[in-house]
Structure formats: C-alpha cells, structure tokens
Write a protein that holds these residues in place. Structure first.
Motif, short mmCIF file in Angstrom:
data_model
loop_
_atom_site.label_atom_id
_atom_site.label_comp_id
_atom_site.label_asym_id
_atom_site.label_seq_id
_atom_site.Cartn_x
_atom_site.Cartn_y
_atom_site.Cartn_z
N UNK A 245 43.40 -1.27 25.33
CA UNK A 245 44.11 -1.14 26.60
C UNK A 245 45.34 -0.25 26.49
N UNK A 246 46.11 -0.46 25.43
CA UNK A 246 47.38 0.28 25.32
C UNK A 246 47.12 1.77 25.13
N UNK B 220 43.26 -7.48 33.06
CA UNK B 220 43.51 -7.80 31.65
C UNK B 220 44.59 -8.89 31.54
N UNK C 31 45.48 -7.10 24.08
CA UNK C 31 44.28 -6.88 23.25
C UNK C 31 44.13 -8.03 22.24
N UNK D 298 54.72 2.37 19.83
CA UNK D 298 54.59 3.18 21.04
C UNK D 298 54.51 4.67 20.67
N UNK E 161 58.78 3.90 30.97
CA UNK E 161 59.81 3.93 29.92
C UNK E 161 60.79 5.06 30.27
N UNK F 241 54.72 5.57 31.89
CA UNK F 241 54.50 4.22 31.35
C UNK F 241 55.66 3.29 31.73
N UNK G 124 42.76 -10.99 23.97
CA UNK G 124 41.32 -10.89 24.25
C UNK G 124 40.49 -11.12 22.98
N UNK H 20 39.18 1.45 27.56
CA UNK H 20 39.37 0.15 28.22
C UNK H 20 38.20 -0.79 27.94
N UNK I 197 58.12 -2.79 26.50
CA UNK I 197 57.52 -1.89 27.49
C UNK I 197 56.02 -2.17 27.65
N UNK I 198 55.45 -1.54 28.67
CA UNK I 198 54.03 -1.76 28.99
C UNK I 198 53.09 -1.63 27.77
N UNK I 199 53.23 -0.58 26.94
CA UNK I 199 52.28 -0.48 25.81
C UNK I 199 52.31 -1.71 24.91
N UNK I 200 53.50 -2.31 24.74
CA UNK I 200 53.59 -3.50 23.88
C UNK I 200 52.91 -4.70 24.55
N UNK J 196 51.04 5.28 19.48
CA UNK J 196 50.09 5.35 20.61
C UNK J 196 50.17 6.72 21.29
N UNK K 7 50.35 -4.44 26.46
CA UNK K 7 48.91 -4.19 26.37
C UNK K 7 48.37 -4.40 24.95
N UNK K 8 49.22 -4.13 23.96
CA UNK K 8 48.80 -4.43 22.58
C UNK K 8 48.64 -5.95 22.42
N UNK L 2 37.84 -14.15 22.61
CA UNK L 2 36.43 -13.93 22.22
C UNK L 2 36.02 -14.89 21.11
N UNK M 173 53.39 -9.65 18.54
CA UNK M 173 53.49 -8.36 17.82
C UNK M 173 52.33 -7.43 18.17
N UNK N 151 38.49 -2.42 24.80
CA UNK N 151 39.69 -3.25 24.74
C UNK N 151 40.89 -2.56 24.08
N UNK O 244 42.67 -2.47 36.44
CA UNK O 244 42.24 -2.94 35.12
C UNK O 244 43.37 -3.69 34.41
N UNK O 245 44.58 -3.15 34.54
CA UNK O 245 45.72 -3.79 33.86
C UNK O 245 45.96 -5.20 34.42
#
Lengths: 212, 253
Positions: B111-112, A110, A67, B32, B22, B20, A70, B106, A58-61, B35, A63-64, A74, A13, B109, A106-107
């Motif tokens: 990232x999105x 990650x 995070x 999304x 999409x 992105x 990460x 970035x 999609x990509x933003x999900x 964001x 990357x969430x 940590x 999620x 962190x 960077x992506x």
C-alpha cells in the motif's frame, strides 16, 4: 515485554516481515486469535491512527503499518471458526459512477479492514443501484462513497436520495469523501458523515456505527 | 506529438511528498525516503511520457473556452487570453502502464509504495506539462531580443472557473487520442495520469491576478500563486538591479 505489546510495537513500525513470527509465538503461548487481534494488532493500529492525527507520523508510515496489519490478519483469520470471524460491522465502499479514481477509496478500505471492519469493495465506476443492492443484501451498516470529479459528485446525492425513498436511510448510514468533497457538501446532500482522509473516514464510520 | 524524456519529468521529493500530505521541511523517516526512491525507480521504468501541442487563435480558443456554457461568469482565463500574444492547447500523459503498476502494488498489499508511486506519477505529469510549457515558451520567444518580458502560464478545465466540461471541445480540437488519451462521459481523462489545458503566452503583466474570485476559496492548491512567484522570480533573476513589482500590486482591480 509481553508478546501482545511486542506485536503492537512491530505493527507500529510497519514491520510486516516480523509480524508473523510474533503471532506464531503468541499462538504457541496459547493466546487466542481474538485476543491477539484485539490487544495486539488492533491496539497497535489504534496507536498508529492516533499518531497520524497528531501529525507525529505521515501517510506512508500508516500504510506500512496497514500492510503489517493485513499480513497479521491473513495469518489469524483461518483460526477463527466460520461464523466467529470478528467484525465491527460491514461497510460497502466504492468510487461512484463515472469516476475511476480509486486510490483514496482503496486507502479507506485498507484502514477500515485494519480497524476490524468487514469491507465489501465494489471497486470504481459504481452505479447507485449497486451500492444500495449490495448494502441491503450484505446487511451492511454503512455505504462509503468516493468521488474525485465535481461531475460525479451528484451520484452521491442520488444514492442518498434512493436510500431515503426506500426507507433505508436510518438503517444504512452514508459517508462520503474525495478531493472536491467537503463537510458542507456532505451536509447539503444529507450524508451522515464526511471523511477528509482515510483515518478520519474510519473514525467517522466508527462513530456512526457505535451510535446506531 | 512531442516525445518527453523520462529524466526530465522525475519529480522532486518535495513535490511527491506534498501529495502525500508531507509539508516542505518536515523531518521524515528513512522508510519514507526509501519508499520515494523505490517509487522513482518504478516510475522511471514504467512511465511512457508523451505530449501534444497545437497553437490556436484567440477566436478559436474563445469557442473552446466557452465549452458547454458552464464556466463561472468571472474568471482569470477569460480576461487573460484576450491579452495573450499566442495560445496553444496541450495534453500530456505518463501512460497507462504506471496506473496498472499502482494497481498491482495495491493488490499485492504494498500500500505505501503504491500510494507513493501514485504521488510520484501525479507530480510527474505536472513535470511533463512543465516540459511542454517550456517548449512552447521557447517557440514563442524565438527571435525575440527582449524575451524576459514574455511569460507562459497554463490553465486546465476543472480549475480557475473553467468548467471541466470544457474538456469536450478541447479534445475535439486537439485530438489527444493520437497520443493515447481518451475522455470519458464524466470528462475524466484516461490514462488517469494525464493533464490537458491551454498555454497562454504574453507580456508578464497579463498573468497576474488576485486569488479573490468566488471559486478561489474552494481551491486547495492555490498553485497560481506559486507560478506567479516563479514568473516574478525569473524577472528578478534576470535583472538583479530592478525590484519586481509584488504580486499583490499587480492584482486584478
């Protein structure tokens, strides 16, 4: 639902604020950091990667989720003994000399750390020599190179050529990516792999490492 | 130097989402959308859009276009600019501050959000170029009664067979350093979120060509089709009784 499955779901999620509490619960339940990492965080991240490949997210999900991964890493890392920090292998990564676009690189970095690789990120504008020296010094299995300009793509060929000259090309694999780069170009310059996007790059590196 | 208002260059969700990966019409999660809204807010705070335009003669542009002799032999620009009424070089940027902000996200962190801001900034630069293009278009059509038959299209080094090394001569002529854009040895502009190229103004018909050049197969965007569609659509909108000729019918022979 068992705690590891909950961790995997929260990670999927992309809930980075909820992940720490669940990790603490898992540790309180006497689960080891390795088990939590493999069966909770990495298991969740694998599902995210699969769903992305199936175009369900999609990509933003992604990357969430990265995070959250990460944040979790940590918390877990200090719990591993010095030489027991889990790693699927070391990857040296960077944007090639002359180019300072680094979002794509960077992506990939990650996503690689999220998949359990140890990433040595050399940043941008990286000379060929630096890629090779670092890979040798750090005993890295893969060099990942990114370029966003047609004028800087030849640097990738130079790195691959120098690896070959030094007799390192079997030991250190090369993966390339970036907007102007293609599978055909990768084949043409003798790269071991090509990643169209960050998820594909990670898959490619996993394949190369398991085959070596 | 042309000041560009931030409000004019806030990109649409569709444009940022396309960067992105999409596609238009996809159902996206509330995360999304959130964001995107956050990225637009940061963009509005940190963007410092500015542009520069300089009109140029066909002869002078011919020298700039030839660049360092590395263009493809057959290109649309080589053909179209000769038929143009007026030409202008341009450069625009949304500033270094945005790039720094993306890096900061970035490092922290996020990232999105960093990635979404990168897409919003890239789409924002294109909008800034749109603003300059419209400005040049209005200059060209000023005082002309039948201005619907005049259109402006833009081309940039690195695209459509114009080798990226063409940036060198473009920079020598335009001097975008005055608005803070510099060129690296690899022909990369800094700040990264910048665009440069030529505006070609002339009769609508000169702008249409088929995407069958040798380099078109490697082009990922085919944005020329969309721009031609916009030109065609504008003719159609202005003359509702008249059916525009299709893009395909106006193809380069």
């Amino acid at each position: 639902m068992d705690i590891l499955r909950q961790i995997a779901l929260v990670l999927q999620r992309g809930d980075s604020s909820g992940i720490n509490e669940l990790l603490q619960q898992a540790l309180d339940n006497k689960l080891g950091p390795r088990e939590i990492l493999d069966d909770g965080l990495i298991a969740g991240m694998n599902v995210v990667g699969d769903r992305y490949k199936k175009h369900e997210i999609f990509l933003p999900e992604v990357l969430l989720a990265a995070k959250a991964m990460h944040v979790g890493m940590d918390k877990l890392k200090p719990l591993f003994l010095k030489d027991e920090v889990p790693s699927r292998g070391r990857v040296v990564i960077g944007t090639v000399q002359g180019d300072i676009h680094d979002i794509g690189k960077n992506l990939v970095a990650i996503m690689l750390s999220g998949a359990g690789f140890e990433v040595i990120d050399l940043g941008k504008d990286v000379p060929p020599k630096k890629f090779i020296e670092t890979a040798v010094e750090q005993n890295a299995k893969v060099i990942g190179m990114s370029a966003l300009l047609t004028t800087t793509m030849p640097v990738m060929k130079k790195v691959i050529g120098e690896l070959k000259e030094k007799g390192l090309s079997g030991r250190i694999k090369t993966v390339i990516g970036g907007a102007p780069v293609s599978e055909e170009f990768a084949d043409h310059i003798g790269a071991d792999g090509y990643g169209y996007d960050s998820v594909q790059a990670v898959d490619c590196i996993k394949r190369l490492i398991s085959a070596s | 130097m042309i000041e560009i208002r931030k409000q004019e260059i806030i990109p649409s969700q569709e444009d940022a989402f396309a960067l992105q990966g999409i596609s238009s019409g996809s159902k996206v999660s509330s995360n999304i959308i959130l964001l995107f809204d956050q990225a637009v807010k940061i963009f509005a705070e940190h963007a410092q859009p500015v542009g520069i335009i300089a009109e140029i003669s066909k002869n002078d542009f011919g020298i700039i276009y030839a660049g360092e002799g590395r263009n493809e032999t057959d290109t649309p620009v080589a053909e179209i600019f000769q038929k143009a009424d007026r030409l202008a070089l341009f450069a625009t940027t949304v500033g270094q501050g945005l790039h720094d902000k993306i890096n900061e996200l970035f490092v922290n962190k996020d990232f999105a959000l960093g990635s979404m801001l990168d897409s919003v900034a890239s789409a924002g630069v294109e909008k800034a170029a749109d603003v300059l293009e419209a400005f040049f278009g209005s200059t060209v059509t000023r005082g002309i009664e039948d201005d619907k038959n005049i259109a402006v299209m833009r081309y940039s080094p690195g695209y459509c067979g114009w080798h990226v090394s063409g940036q060198r001569k473009l920079f020598e002529y335009l001097k975008p350093e005055e608005i803070g854009i510099t060129l690296r040895a690899s022909y990369l502009m800094e700040p990264l979120k910048s665009a440069s190229g030529v505006f070609i103004a002339g009769g609508v018909d000169i702008h249409f060509f088929a995407d069958t050049y040798s380099f078109c197969s490697q082009c990922e965007t085919h944005s020329c089709r969309e721009r031609m569609y916009r030109i065609e659509h504008s003719i159609n909108a202005s003359e509702p009784g008249e059916q525009p000729a299709s893009i395909d019918k106006r193809r380069k022979e």
